[in-house]
Design a protein around this motif. Sequence first.
Motif, short mmCIF file in Angstrom:
data_model
loop_
_atom_site.label_atom_id
_atom_site.label_comp_id
_atom_site.label_asym_id
_atom_site.label_seq_id
_atom_site.Cartn_x
_atom_site.Cartn_y
_atom_site.Cartn_z
N THR A 1 -43.98 51.03 -59.06
CA THR A 1 -44.35 49.61 -59.13
C THR A 1 -43.10 48.74 -58.96
O THR A 1 -43.13 47.74 -58.23
CB THR A 1 -45.03 49.31 -60.49
OG1 THR A 1 -46.12 50.21 -60.64
CG2 THR A 1 -45.54 47.88 -60.55
N LEU A 2 -42.02 49.14 -59.64
CA LEU A 2 -40.78 48.37 -59.50
C LEU A 2 -40.32 48.36 -58.04
O LEU A 2 -39.87 47.33 -57.52
CB LEU A 2 -39.67 48.95 -60.39
CG LEU A 2 -39.85 48.77 -61.90
CD1 LEU A 2 -38.65 49.33 -62.65
CD2 LEU A 2 -40.04 47.30 -62.25
N MET A 3 -40.45 49.54 -57.39
CA MET A 3 -40.04 49.62 -55.97
C MET A 3 -40.90 48.69 -55.12
O MET A 3 -40.38 47.98 -54.23
CB MET A 3 -40.15 51.07 -55.49
CG MET A 3 -39.88 51.23 -54.01
SD MET A 3 -38.23 50.65 -53.56
CE MET A 3 -37.25 52.06 -53.99
N THR A 4 -42.20 48.67 -55.38
CA THR A 4 -43.10 47.77 -54.62
C THR A 4 -42.70 46.32 -54.84
O THR A 4 -42.61 45.53 -53.88
CB THR A 4 -44.56 48.00 -55.07
OG1 THR A 4 -44.94 49.30 -54.65
CG2 THR A 4 -45.51 46.98 -54.45
N ILE A 5 -42.41 45.97 -56.10
CA ILE A 5 -42.01 44.58 -56.39
C ILE A 5 -40.70 44.27 -55.66
O ILE A 5 -40.55 43.21 -55.03
CB ILE A 5 -41.85 44.37 -57.92
CG1 ILE A 5 -43.22 44.50 -58.61
CG2 ILE A 5 -41.21 43.03 -58.24
CD1 ILE A 5 -43.15 44.51 -60.13
N PHE A 6 -39.75 45.20 -55.74
CA PHE A 6 -38.45 44.97 -55.10
C PHE A 6 -38.62 44.76 -53.60
O PHE A 6 -38.07 43.82 -53.00
CB PHE A 6 -37.53 46.17 -55.38
CG PHE A 6 -36.21 46.08 -54.67
CD1 PHE A 6 -35.22 45.20 -55.09
CD2 PHE A 6 -35.96 46.87 -53.55
CE1 PHE A 6 -34.01 45.11 -54.41
CE2 PHE A 6 -34.76 46.78 -52.87
CZ PHE A 6 -33.78 45.90 -53.30
N LEU A 7 -39.41 45.64 -53.00
CA LEU A 7 -39.63 45.58 -51.55
C LEU A 7 -40.30 44.25 -51.16
O LEU A 7 -39.88 43.58 -50.21
CB LEU A 7 -40.56 46.75 -51.18
CG LEU A 7 -40.60 47.24 -49.75
CD1 LEU A 7 -39.20 47.53 -49.24
CD2 LEU A 7 -41.45 48.53 -49.69
N ALA A 8 -41.31 43.88 -51.94
CA ALA A 8 -42.05 42.65 -51.61
C ALA A 8 -41.16 41.42 -51.77
O ALA A 8 -41.11 40.56 -50.89
CB ALA A 8 -43.29 42.54 -52.50
N ILE A 9 -40.45 41.36 -52.90
CA ILE A 9 -39.66 40.15 -53.16
C ILE A 9 -38.49 40.05 -52.18
O ILE A 9 -38.24 39.00 -51.60
CB ILE A 9 -39.16 40.12 -54.63
CG1 ILE A 9 -40.36 39.89 -55.55
CG2 ILE A 9 -38.12 39.02 -54.83
CD1 ILE A 9 -40.04 39.82 -57.02
N THR A 10 -37.78 41.17 -51.98
CA THR A 10 -36.61 41.11 -51.09
C THR A 10 -37.03 40.68 -49.69
O THR A 10 -36.41 39.77 -49.11
CB THR A 10 -35.94 42.51 -50.99
OG1 THR A 10 -35.86 43.05 -52.28
CG2 THR A 10 -34.56 42.42 -50.40
N SER A 11 -38.06 41.32 -49.16
CA SER A 11 -38.43 40.96 -47.78
C SER A 11 -39.05 39.57 -47.71
O SER A 11 -38.88 38.85 -46.73
CB SER A 11 -39.37 42.01 -47.17
OG SER A 11 -40.44 42.25 -48.04
N ALA B 1 -38.11 45.59 -41.59
CA ALA B 1 -39.40 45.48 -40.87
C ALA B 1 -40.30 44.43 -41.52
O ALA B 1 -40.88 43.58 -40.85
CB ALA B 1 -40.09 46.84 -40.85
N PHE B 2 -40.39 44.47 -42.85
CA PHE B 2 -41.28 43.51 -43.53
C PHE B 2 -40.71 42.09 -43.46
O PHE B 2 -41.47 41.11 -43.43
CB PHE B 2 -41.51 43.92 -44.99
CG PHE B 2 -42.22 45.24 -45.12
CD1 PHE B 2 -43.15 45.64 -44.17
CD2 PHE B 2 -41.98 46.09 -46.19
CE1 PHE B 2 -43.82 46.85 -44.26
CE2 PHE B 2 -42.64 47.30 -46.29
CZ PHE B 2 -43.56 47.68 -45.33
N SER B 3 -39.38 41.97 -43.44
CA SER B 3 -38.78 40.63 -43.32
C SER B 3 -39.11 40.02 -41.96
O SER B 3 -39.32 38.81 -41.85
CB SER B 3 -37.26 40.70 -43.48
OG SER B 3 -36.94 41.24 -44.73
N ILE B 4 -39.14 40.88 -40.94
CA ILE B 4 -39.47 40.39 -39.58
C ILE B 4 -40.85 39.75 -39.58
O ILE B 4 -41.06 38.64 -39.11
CB ILE B 4 -39.40 41.55 -38.56
CG1 ILE B 4 -37.94 41.95 -38.33
CG2 ILE B 4 -40.08 41.18 -37.25
CD1 ILE B 4 -37.76 43.19 -37.48
N THR B 5 -41.81 40.47 -40.16
CA THR B 5 -43.19 39.94 -40.19
C THR B 5 -43.26 38.70 -41.06
O THR B 5 -43.83 37.68 -40.68
CB THR B 5 -44.14 41.00 -40.79
OG1 THR B 5 -43.78 42.27 -40.26
CG2 THR B 5 -45.58 40.70 -40.47
#
Length: 508
Positions: A19-29, A94-98
Amino acid sequence: MSLDFASILPYAPLLFQATLMTIFLAITSQVIGTVCGFLLALARMSPLKILSVPAFLYIWIARGTPPLIHLFLIYFGLPTIGITLEPLPAAIIAFSITSAAYNAEVLRAGLQAIQPGQIEAARAVGMSYPTILWHIILPQAVQVVTPPYMSNFISHVKSTSLASVVTVRELLLTTTFIYSNTFRALEALIVAGAIYLFLTSFLAIGQLALEHYVAFDKRPPSRRRLRRLGFGGATDFAPATDAPALLAEKPDSGRRVLDIVGLEKRFGTVNALSGVSLTVQEGEVVCVLGPSGSGKSTLLRCINMLERPDAGQIGIHSRGAGFDLAFGPAAPAVSGRELARLRSHVGMVFQHFNLWPHKLAIENVTEGLIRVRHVAGREAGLLAAELLARVGLGAKMMTFPNHLSGGQRQRVAIARALAMRPDVMLFDEPTSALDPELVGEVLQVLEDVAASGMTMLVATHEMGFARRVADRIVFMDGGQIVEIASAADFFERPQHERSIRFLEAVLK
Ligand SMILES: Nc1ncnc2c1ncn2[C@@H]1O[C@H](COP(=O)(O)OP(=O)(O)OP(=O)(O)O)[C@@H](O)[C@H]1O
């Protein structure tokens, strides 16, 4: 069949990490995507094709292709040209691009939702573009973009599950790991779904809170906001009595404040101004009359350079500064800084008021003083309160423009322009947008300003006002000055055949 969540329980720490990884990924991108999206939105709106075209192409391609392809291109494609990235950085890029592409469009919609008149009003008090962006455009844009931006963010959180395909240990990958070990797919997926739902619900609640926070004009001004202007609270204010007088005594210096020579302005095939020359002396009130489309507004807008003339000269000679501008193909360019300085010496009141709706009446007046003249908040508050009291709005200074009548808004706009202590005030049909019963209160303020010695150029259709208040009348037709005369001469003994016809039509 019964559900057995107990068999999932030993994996709780793993789920927590995922969950922490998902949050990190979502917020950073999302953060990267927001910053890049903001720059893209500015580039997309730029008049420079070198910026707007690449921005358009980027958004078109990045929005029109699946995020999974971006991820594969970065994780599997880049190594073929010698660039190898770990799964996590690859997913973030990749997510930042979108995210950048989607956020660019949301932010552009917000930036463009601001009425151009408000930006003109900010330019007219001499604000630079970064100041306008920060203090006028962005606070309002935030109101507009909050719902779609947060909606994008929520769908972005869910899209991070795609990172599982490149082995980032986020929620979905961890869930598949759990059910392949426990054979409890249903329970594992229900738990993962519940965690996603919790995260997105948290964002949905955040959206509501943010919408409430940015609805500046829907709740009373905060104490902090009032303290910045020197007031402890909305109710404890007594209009200042000892503020320095802003309006001078009517001067009789004969000094020329405004010198216009041979001004030309074309819009396509329309000659909006042709060879306009005019001199205005200190303390003089000049009313510009003429039929619709005769060039009155264009003349005023050229004087404070909201429109750039094609040829001619404009001289503004203030007590504090002088400007001699020449226009034409060979004329030197005028810097943005010089333009802002000039505008801060020329007050402008618009037909449609152009108040800033997210600012209280008093803040509309203090904004130019604080941002352009760098006057301290407390002093600016005192000056603004004094001016608003003078235009009869002492009791309305803590009110947002949307809660004021048209006449009151225009009076705030007059106070806003006066606060800059301009050398000349330009009024562009200040009563044309008002209901007939509100016209009188604004004209009264104009008369008071005129009586105080302000040099004024007023484009108007109010013949009674012009006759009563003007020292001289400038009559325009077809972009040219047809007649200049004292008010008495113009109304009693018009010389030009076009002036005679105009007066016959409007006075009958
Ligand atoms: N931004 C613009 N683009 C194209 N044409 C313009 C623009 N601004 C003004 N014009 C044209 O220039 C001419 C003069 O317009 P202007 O607004 O100065 O007239 P006006 O005397 O102020 O009219 P009104 O009393 O109706 O406000 C008109 O023909 C108008 O259509």
